[in-house]
Design a protein around this motif. Structure first.
Motif, PDB file in Angstrom:
ATOM      1  N   TYR A 143     -23.292  44.983 -50.306  1.00 19.03           N
ATOM      2  CA  TYR A 143     -22.104  44.286 -49.801  1.00 19.03           C
ATOM      3  C   TYR A 143     -22.445  43.185 -48.774  1.00 19.03           C
ATOM      4  O   TYR A 143     -21.629  42.834 -47.930  1.00 19.03           O
ATOM      5  N   LEU A 144     -23.651  42.628 -48.910  1.00 17.16           N
ATOM      6  CA  LEU A 144     -24.051  41.495 -48.082  1.00 17.16           C
ATOM      7  C   LEU A 144     -24.365  40.256 -48.910  1.00 17.16           C
ATOM      8  O   LEU A 144     -24.214  39.133 -48.428  1.00 17.16           O
ATOM      9  N   PHE A 145     -24.789  40.458 -50.147  1.00 15.43           N
ATOM     10  CA  PHE A 145     -25.151  39.356 -51.034  1.00 15.43           C
ATOM     11  C   PHE A 145     -24.276  39.435 -52.278  1.00 15.43           C
ATOM     12  O   PHE A 145     -24.120  40.513 -52.867  1.00 15.43           O
ATOM     13  N   TYR A 146     -23.735  38.266 -52.699  1.00 14.61           N
ATOM     14  CA  TYR A 146     -22.743  38.268 -53.780  1.00 14.61           C
ATOM     15  C   TYR A 146     -23.123  37.299 -54.898  1.00 14.61           C
ATOM     16  O   TYR A 146     -23.606  36.192 -54.657  1.00 14.61           O
ATOM     17  N   PHE A 147     -22.868  37.774 -56.137  1.00 15.96           N
ATOM     18  CA  PHE A 147     -23.220  37.020 -57.327  1.00 15.96           C
ATOM     19  C   PHE A 147     -22.050  37.051 -58.315  1.00 15.96           C
ATOM     20  O   PHE A 147     -21.261  38.001 -58.323  1.00 15.96           O
ATOM     21  N   ASN A 148     -21.965  36.022 -59.135  1.00 16.34           N
ATOM     22  CA  ASN A 148     -20.968  36.017 -60.193  1.00 16.34           C
ATOM     23  C   ASN A 148     -21.173  37.224 -61.093  1.00 16.34           C
ATOM     24  O   ASN A 148     -22.314  37.601 -61.399  1.00 16.34           O
ATOM     25  N   ARG A 149     -20.083  37.830 -61.543  1.00 16.17           N
ATOM     26  CA  ARG A 149     -20.173  39.109 -62.266  1.00 16.17           C
ATOM     27  C   ARG A 149     -20.802  38.990 -63.643  1.00 16.17           C
ATOM     28  O   ARG A 149     -21.272  39.980 -64.210  1.00 16.17           O
ATOM     29  N   PHE A 156     -30.778  37.364 -64.531  1.00 20.28           N
ATOM     30  CA  PHE A 156     -30.388  36.479 -63.438  1.00 20.28           C
ATOM     31  C   PHE A 156     -28.889  36.255 -63.416  1.00 20.28           C
ATOM     32  O   PHE A 156     -28.282  35.948 -64.449  1.00 20.28           O
ATOM     33  N   TYR A 157     -28.310  36.414 -62.222  1.00 16.95           N
ATOM     34  CA  TYR A 157     -26.889  36.172 -61.997  1.00 16.95           C
ATOM     35  C   TYR A 157     -26.716  34.921 -61.129  1.00 16.95           C
ATOM     36  O   TYR A 157     -27.568  34.607 -60.298  1.00 16.95           O
ATOM     37  N   ALA A 163     -18.613  32.570 -51.177  1.00 14.47           N
ATOM     38  CA  ALA A 163     -17.563  31.822 -51.870  1.00 14.47           C
ATOM     39  C   ALA A 163     -17.043  32.639 -53.041  1.00 14.47           C
ATOM     40  O   ALA A 163     -17.753  33.495 -53.584  1.00 14.47           O
ATOM     41  N   TRP A 164     -15.795  32.374 -53.440  1.00 14.62           N
ATOM     42  CA  TRP A 164     -15.243  33.173 -54.536  1.00 14.62           C
ATOM     43  C   TRP A 164     -15.741  32.716 -55.902  1.00 14.62           C
ATOM     44  O   TRP A 164     -15.484  33.366 -56.914  1.00 14.62           O
ATOM     45  N   GLU A 165     -16.507  31.611 -55.925  1.00 10.48           N
ATOM     46  CA  GLU A 165     -17.008  31.105 -57.198  1.00 10.48           C
ATOM     47  C   GLU A 165     -18.236  30.242 -56.921  1.00 10.48           C
ATOM     48  O   GLU A 165     -18.280  29.541 -55.909  1.00 10.48           O
ATOM     49  N   PRO A 166     -19.286  30.300 -57.778  1.00 14.31           N
ATOM     50  CA  PRO A 166     -20.506  29.522 -57.524  1.00 14.31           C
ATOM     51  C   PRO A 166     -20.259  28.024 -57.372  1.00 14.31           C
ATOM     52  O   PRO A 166     -20.992  27.349 -56.638  1.00 14.31           O
ATOM     53  N   GLY A 167     -19.238  27.488 -58.044  1.00 12.32           N
ATOM     54  CA  GLY A 167     -18.938  26.066 -57.934  1.00 12.32           C
ATOM     55  C   GLY A 167     -18.548  25.655 -56.527  1.00 12.32           C
ATOM     56  O   GLY A 167     -18.771  24.502 -56.123  1.00 12.32           O
ATOM     57  N   THR A 200     -27.143  28.399 -58.370  1.00  5.92           N
ATOM     58  CA  THR A 200     -25.720  28.597 -58.636  1.00  5.92           C
ATOM     59  C   THR A 200     -25.398  28.378 -60.111  1.00  5.92           C
ATOM     60  O   THR A 200     -24.335  28.769 -60.574  1.00  5.92           O
ATOM     61  N   PHE A 201     -26.295  27.705 -60.837  1.00  5.01           N
ATOM     62  CA  PHE A 201     -26.095  27.379 -62.246  1.00  5.01           C
ATOM     63  C   PHE A 201     -24.729  26.729 -62.472  1.00  5.01           C
ATOM     64  O   PHE A 201     -24.009  27.057 -63.417  1.00  5.01           O
TER      65      PHE A 201
END
Length: 400
Positions: A143-149, A156-157, A163-167, A200-201
């Motif tokens: 709960y410290l590092f966040y990735f797109n689901r 790789f994620y 942010a709520w989205e990589p963009g 962030t791809f």
């Protein structure tokens, strides 16, 4: 250790503007906290400026009266809170607007190192990621590092940070790259920032990184060193970038690219239909022309295997934040807001202002973050500290 009030405030602004949703009413809470932290600024204001405040607020209330025909009062009150809290925060810079550049750079440096941590987690602890129930349901490590689901490719994620989205995350990394170019940071550091952006791809992120590389070449005095390095890195990364862009127009991720073109058509049609007052963006899906454009766009490209995604494509919100400004405020006030954004005294030079705006505006075309404190920071700063602003006598920006 004493917490820097201005850096903490920038964190609150970031979270309100594009942060992961941790709880209901998060936006209200963050803006109230921003106001409380900076409330001392009001006490320190010279009384002669307070006499001018009604003229400053008239601009906002005139718009509110017009928009109240479309929006409920909850939205009106929330936007007033955003305007007011952001303005009170900006009073930190009324005596020296150049401090904002340093504060923003320090804040983005924190995000940069945090983003590097995500890359290490993705490599070393990818199997330990779990899916959360937070907004957009990102994956997380402790709960410290966040990735797109969604796994971008095996193992790789996409990094999205807080942010709520990589963009959204790539926008702040690209702004950090730009500021580092103007600060003449080392190529090694710029390379690490570029790596964070690549992680962030994000298609937009790649496009903006390319523009940043051009900025690097233009403003660097060591072109004979930079050009070969940029050429080699571009050659190695080109297949990845090309694959990402192609997937926006074909393959499994085609609907993502289709949504961008859909919102462009919708925005243009609604601006043409209601250029002066705009529309109710919160209820945009109930407008007949929107339903028609969405349906026609979907069936003009999608094949039978994608028909199951039709309901989500139709019910999806409006994603083009750049055009959303015109839909929200009308064509005239929208152009005025963007003009005030560009003329912000928070920018140290005109060349920096131009590059900052290009990166921000292009990013807004794919991210609906223009009804936020971060966006209004810049036009409000012009109203406060511009040549004819409320506190223009106190401002000492360098607009060269």
């Amino acid at each position: 250790m004493k917490v820097n009030k201005r850096i903490l405030s920038l964190f609150l602004i970031f979270m309100q503007s594009c942060g992961i949703s941790f709880f209901q009413g998060q936006g209200w809470f963050l803006m109230l906290l921003l106001l409380v932290i900076n409330i001392q600024n009001i006490k320190n204001v010279n009384i002669k400026y307070l006499k001018k405040t009604p003229y400053f607020l008239f601009f906002f209330f005139a718009l509110v009266i017009l928009k109240s025909m479309f929006y409920d009062y909850t939205w009106v009150l929330y936007m007033f809170l955003v305007f007011f809290a952001t303005s009170v925060f900006l009073l930190n810079y009324r005596n020296d607007t150049t401090l904002f550049f340093d504060d923003l750079y320090k804040f983005l440096t924190i995000l940069f190192f945090y983003s590097l941590g995500h890359i290490l987690v993705n490599v070393l602890f990818q199997s330990s990621l779990i899916t959360t129930d937070l907004g957009m349901k990102p994956k997380t490590f402790i709960y410290l590092f966040y990735f797109n689901r969604v796994e971008f490719f095996p193992g790789f994620y996409r990094v999205q940070g807080l942010a709520w989205e990589p963009g959204n995350w790539q926008l702040f990394l690209n702004l950090y790259f730009l500021m580092s170019v103007f600060k003449k940071e080392r190529l090694f550091k710029l390379g690490l920032i570029g790596l964070c952006i690549i992680s962030t791809f994000s298609t937009n992120g790649y496009i903006l990184l390319t523009l940043n590389v051009f900025n690097l070449i233009i403003y660097s005095k060591r072109k004979f060193i930079i050009l070969p390095i940029v050429g080699l890195v571009s050659f190695l990364l080109f297949p990845l970038v090309l694959s990402n862009i192609q997937e926006k127009f074909s393959g499994d991720k085609m609907l993502s690219g289709l949504a961008r073109s859909r919102d462009l058509y919708i925005g243009a049609a609604l601006i043409k239909d209601s250029p002066f007052l705009g529309v109710n963006v919160l209820k945009i899906n109930s407008i007949p022309i929107v339903k028609e454009v969405k349906s026609n766009t979907f069936f003009s490209v999608a094949d039978q295997n994608q028909y199951s995604a039709y309901d989500g494509f139709i019910s999806d919100g409006y994603l083009n934040g750049f055009l959303e400004v015109f839909l929200l405020w009308g064509l005239f006030f929208g152009l005025l807001l963007y003009y005030f954004f560009y003329k912000s005294p928070l920018f140290l030079t005109k060349s920096f202002a131009f590059s900052f705006c290009i990166i921000s505006f292009l990013s807004f075309t794919a991210e609906p973050i223009t009804q936020t404190s971060f966006f209004y920071l810049f036009p409000l700063s012009t109203l406060l500290f511009g040549k004819r602003g409320l506190y223009s006598a106190d401002a000492h920006a360098i607009n060269a």
